[in-house]
Scaffold this motif. Structure first.
Motif, mmCIF file in Angstrom:
data_model
loop_
_atom_site.group_PDB
_atom_site.id
_atom_site.type_symbol
_atom_site.label_atom_id
_atom_site.label_comp_id
_atom_site.label_asym_id
_atom_site.label_seq_id
_atom_site.Cartn_x
_atom_site.Cartn_y
_atom_site.Cartn_z
ATOM 1 N N PRO A 59 0.815 -1.220 0.000
ATOM 2 C CA PRO A 59 0.000 0.000 0.000
ATOM 3 C C PRO A 59 0.842 1.261 0.000
ATOM 4 O O PRO A 59 2.027 1.260 0.327
ATOM 5 C CB PRO A 59 -0.798 -0.129 1.299
ATOM 6 N N THR A 60 0.201 2.369 -0.374
ATOM 7 C CA THR A 60 0.838 3.683 -0.392
ATOM 8 C C THR A 60 -0.158 4.723 0.092
ATOM 9 O O THR A 60 -1.301 4.741 -0.352
ATOM 10 C CB THR A 60 1.296 4.060 -1.819
ATOM 11 N N VAL A 61 0.280 5.588 0.995
ATOM 12 C CA VAL A 61 -0.564 6.702 1.448
ATOM 13 C C VAL A 61 0.184 8.029 1.404
ATOM 14 O O VAL A 61 -0.410 9.068 1.633
ATOM 15 C CB VAL A 61 -1.082 6.464 2.884
ATOM 16 N N ASP A 89 -3.038 7.096 -5.028
ATOM 17 C CA ASP A 89 -1.736 6.486 -4.758
ATOM 18 C C ASP A 89 -1.724 5.055 -5.282
ATOM 19 O O ASP A 89 -2.579 4.258 -4.910
ATOM 20 C CB ASP A 89 -1.456 6.466 -3.259
ATOM 21 N N PRO A 90 -0.780 4.723 -6.137
ATOM 22 C CA PRO A 90 -0.754 3.354 -6.683
ATOM 23 C C PRO A 90 -0.173 2.363 -5.689
ATOM 24 O O PRO A 90 0.817 2.646 -5.015
ATOM 25 C CB PRO A 90 0.167 3.491 -7.903
ATOM 26 N N GLU A 91 -0.807 1.211 -5.576
ATOM 27 C CA GLU A 91 -0.218 0.111 -4.837
ATOM 28 C C GLU A 91 0.732 -0.625 -5.769
ATOM 29 O O GLU A 91 0.453 -0.778 -6.961
ATOM 30 C CB GLU A 91 -1.301 -0.830 -4.311
ATOM 31 N N THR A 92 1.854 -1.058 -5.247
ATOM 32 C CA THR A 92 2.856 -1.716 -6.082
ATOM 33 C C THR A 92 3.000 -3.176 -5.668
ATOM 34 O O THR A 92 2.924 -3.505 -4.483
ATOM 35 C CB THR A 92 4.219 -1.006 -5.969
ATOM 36 N N PRO A 93 3.214 -4.066 -6.641
ATOM 37 C CA PRO A 93 3.309 -5.493 -6.300
ATOM 38 C C PRO A 93 4.671 -5.864 -5.738
ATOM 39 O O PRO A 93 5.700 -5.317 -6.140
ATOM 40 C CB PRO A 93 3.064 -6.179 -7.651
ATOM 41 N N PRO A 105 12.968 -1.007 -3.121
ATOM 42 C CA PRO A 105 13.004 0.227 -3.916
ATOM 43 C C PRO A 105 11.750 0.463 -4.762
ATOM 44 O O PRO A 105 11.560 1.571 -5.260
ATOM 45 C CB PRO A 105 14.239 0.026 -4.816
ATOM 46 N N THR A 106 10.910 -0.560 -4.953
ATOM 47 C CA THR A 106 9.707 -0.377 -5.764
ATOM 48 C C THR A 106 8.536 0.170 -4.957
ATOM 49 O O THR A 106 7.504 0.528 -5.538
ATOM 50 C CB THR A 106 9.270 -1.699 -6.409
ATOM 51 N N SER A 107 8.660 0.243 -3.642
ATOM 52 C CA SER A 107 7.569 0.721 -2.798
ATOM 53 C C SER A 107 7.695 2.216 -2.564
ATOM 54 O O SER A 107 8.674 2.688 -1.980
ATOM 55 C CB SER A 107 7.571 -0.016 -1.453
ATOM 56 N N LEU A 108 6.692 2.985 -2.990
ATOM 57 C CA LEU A 108 6.694 4.429 -2.750
ATOM 58 C C LEU A 108 6.639 4.730 -1.257
ATOM 59 O O LEU A 108 7.198 5.718 -0.795
ATOM 60 C CB LEU A 108 5.505 5.081 -3.461
ATOM 61 N N GLU A 109 5.963 3.878 -0.520
ATOM 62 C CA GLU A 109 5.797 4.112 0.917
ATOM 63 C C GLU A 109 7.079 3.866 1.690
ATOM 64 O O GLU A 109 7.210 4.292 2.840
ATOM 65 C CB GLU A 109 4.686 3.224 1.468
ATOM 66 N N LEU A 110 8.048 3.190 1.072
ATOM 67 C CA LEU A 110 9.308 2.898 1.745
ATOM 68 C C LEU A 110 10.474 3.665 1.122
ATOM 69 O O LEU A 110 11.630 3.254 1.227
ATOM 70 C CB LEU A 110 9.596 1.389 1.703
ATOM 71 N N ALA A 111 10.186 4.786 0.481
ATOM 72 C CA ALA A 111 11.240 5.555 -0.199
ATOM 73 C C ALA A 111 12.300 6.032 0.791
ATOM 74 O O ALA A 111 13.503 5.927 0.540
ATOM 75 C CB ALA A 111 10.624 6.734 -0.945
ATOM 76 N N ASP A 112 11.879 6.586 1.923
ATOM 77 C CA ASP A 112 12.842 7.067 2.918
ATOM 78 C C ASP A 112 13.616 5.908 3.536
ATOM 79 O O ASP A 112 14.827 6.000 3.762
ATOM 80 C CB ASP A 112 12.119 7.848 4.020
ATOM 81 N N TYR A 113 12.915 4.829 3.817
ATOM 82 C CA TYR A 113 13.557 3.655 4.410
ATOM 83 C C TYR A 113 14.613 3.086 3.470
ATOM 84 O O TYR A 113 15.731 2.778 3.888
ATOM 85 C CB TYR A 113 12.489 2.610 4.716
ATOM 86 N N VAL A 134 12.400 -8.478 7.482
ATOM 87 C CA VAL A 134 12.524 -7.021 7.530
ATOM 88 C C VAL A 134 11.219 -6.410 8.034
ATOM 89 O O VAL A 134 10.145 -6.685 7.484
ATOM 90 C CB VAL A 134 12.877 -6.456 6.141
ATOM 91 N N PHE A 135 11.318 -5.579 9.081
ATOM 92 C CA PHE A 135 10.182 -4.806 9.589
ATOM 93 C C PHE A 135 10.376 -3.365 9.103
ATOM 94 O O PHE A 135 10.904 -2.512 9.816
ATOM 95 C CB PHE A 135 10.114 -4.890 11.115
ATOM 96 N N ALA A 136 9.964 -3.115 7.861
ATOM 97 C CA ALA A 136 10.259 -1.856 7.182
ATOM 98 C C ALA A 136 9.465 -0.696 7.782
ATOM 99 O O ALA A 136 8.317 -0.856 8.208
ATOM 100 C CB ALA A 136 9.958 -1.985 5.692
ATOM 101 N N ILE A 137 10.094 0.484 7.777
ATOM 102 C CA ILE A 137 9.518 1.683 8.393
ATOM 103 C C ILE A 137 8.949 2.589 7.303
ATOM 104 O O ILE A 137 9.680 2.996 6.403
ATOM 105 C CB ILE A 137 10.598 2.438 9.189
ATOM 106 N N PRO A 138 7.671 2.929 7.338
ATOM 107 C CA PRO A 138 7.076 3.776 6.291
ATOM 108 C C PRO A 138 7.559 5.230 6.380
ATOM 109 O O PRO A 138 8.128 5.664 7.396
ATOM 110 C CB PRO A 138 5.574 3.676 6.560
ATOM 111 N N ASN A 139 7.316 5.974 5.301
ATOM 112 C CA ASN A 139 7.797 7.350 5.193
ATOM 113 C C ASN A 139 7.378 8.224 6.366
ATOM 114 O O ASN A 139 8.185 8.965 6.927
ATOM 115 C CB ASN A 139 7.289 7.980 3.890
#
Length: 272
Positions: A59-61, A89-93, A105-113, A134-139
């Motif tokens: 997801p992306t917000v 906001d597009p969801e990416t697979p 790198p394909t997740s917009l929501e994880l750009a900062d991470y 990985v417990f990734a941290i959103p933007n």
């Protein structure tokens, strides 16, 4: 084979304090030793092989959160529509046969991470066989953290050791799918599991009594709920957390020194 459905977002905001007794889980590999290893061989060649049908949507917000309406301009009717609905906001697979280094790198929501992993040289590690959880941290969580720091630029060279420690705390050696975490929690004393991280500090996991969902924390502050709950990857498992988890300042000693090894068997993603 049909694609896996998009993983639902957890919306509850209850807080649960972690008990004082924890289970120390032995890592599949030492954090320092994990910096050396082989390139992941499970990955498919994207040139010769189409994307796998096994996938989950990330997801992306961030776009909606940062959207600013365009000022009205009666003299220029050719400007793009002034509507957040027009630009969802597009969801990416995230494909199950790709390594974590390809997916992040394909997740917009994880750009900062992802940028943080790059500047701290942690991203190349996720190209390797692993496995890693990985417990990734959103933007939004990283940006909120950055706003509280002096200068605000957590990517600056002087602050990279702190950033490295923070992001290394979000990476757990071993393949920890949701159902495997739940089984280990149930077997742990007081039902609190300590997962080893690349920061050489434990990340604590338990089940929320109200919802039965996995929550993770540092044992000192309010634990974080999961937003994305376990996307399989060729070299591990990917989660999104809802809020930032800082490395703990103290490590709580367990009353029962039971040691559990990290599982390596694959398990399907869990949709909630």
């Amino acid at each position: 084979m049909r694609p896996l459905p998009a993983l639902a977002r957890l919306r509850t905001k209850q807080t649960v304090a972690l008990p004082k007794t924890i289970l120390v889980a032995a890592p599949l590999m030492l954090g320092a030793a994990s910096l050396t290893g082989c390139q992941d061989k499970a990955r498919q060649d994207v040139f010769t092989t189409p994307n796998a049908t096994c996938a989950a949507m990330m997801p992306t917000v961030s776009g909606t959160r940062t959207y600013a309406p365009r000022q009205a301009d009666s003299q220029n009717e050719k400007l793009p529509p002034n509507s957040v609905v027009a630009y969802p906001d597009p969801e990416t697979p995230a494909y199950c046969d790709r390594p974590l280094s390809d997916t992040l790198p394909t997740s917009l929501e994880l750009a900062d991470y992802t940028r943080g992993l790059s500047v701290t040289d942690l991203l190349p590690l996720l190209q390797r066989k692993g496995p890693y959880t990985v417990f990734a941290i959103p933007n939004s969580a990283l940006e909120h953290y950055a706003a509280q720091q002096a200068g605000g630029d957590v990517f600056a060279q002087p602050k990279r050791p702190t950033l490295h420690r923070l992001l290394a705390y979000s990476i757990v050696p071993g393949h920890w799918a949701p159902e495997q975490i739940k089984v280990a929690i149930q077997a742990a004393p007081n039902h609190v599991l300590a997962l080893p991280t690349l920061a050489d500090l434990p990340l604590y996991a338990q089940l929320d009594p109200a919802s039965g969902q996995i929550i993770v924390g540092n044992g000192e502050s309010t634990p974080a709920r999961l937003w994305v709950n376990g996307i399989p990857q060729s070299n591990g498992v990917l989660y999104f957390v809802q809020s930032l988890i800082l490395p703990p300042t103290h490590i709580m000693a367990p009353t029962t020194p039971t040691i559990a090894a990290a599982p390596t068997a694959s398990a399907p993603a869990v949709t909630r």
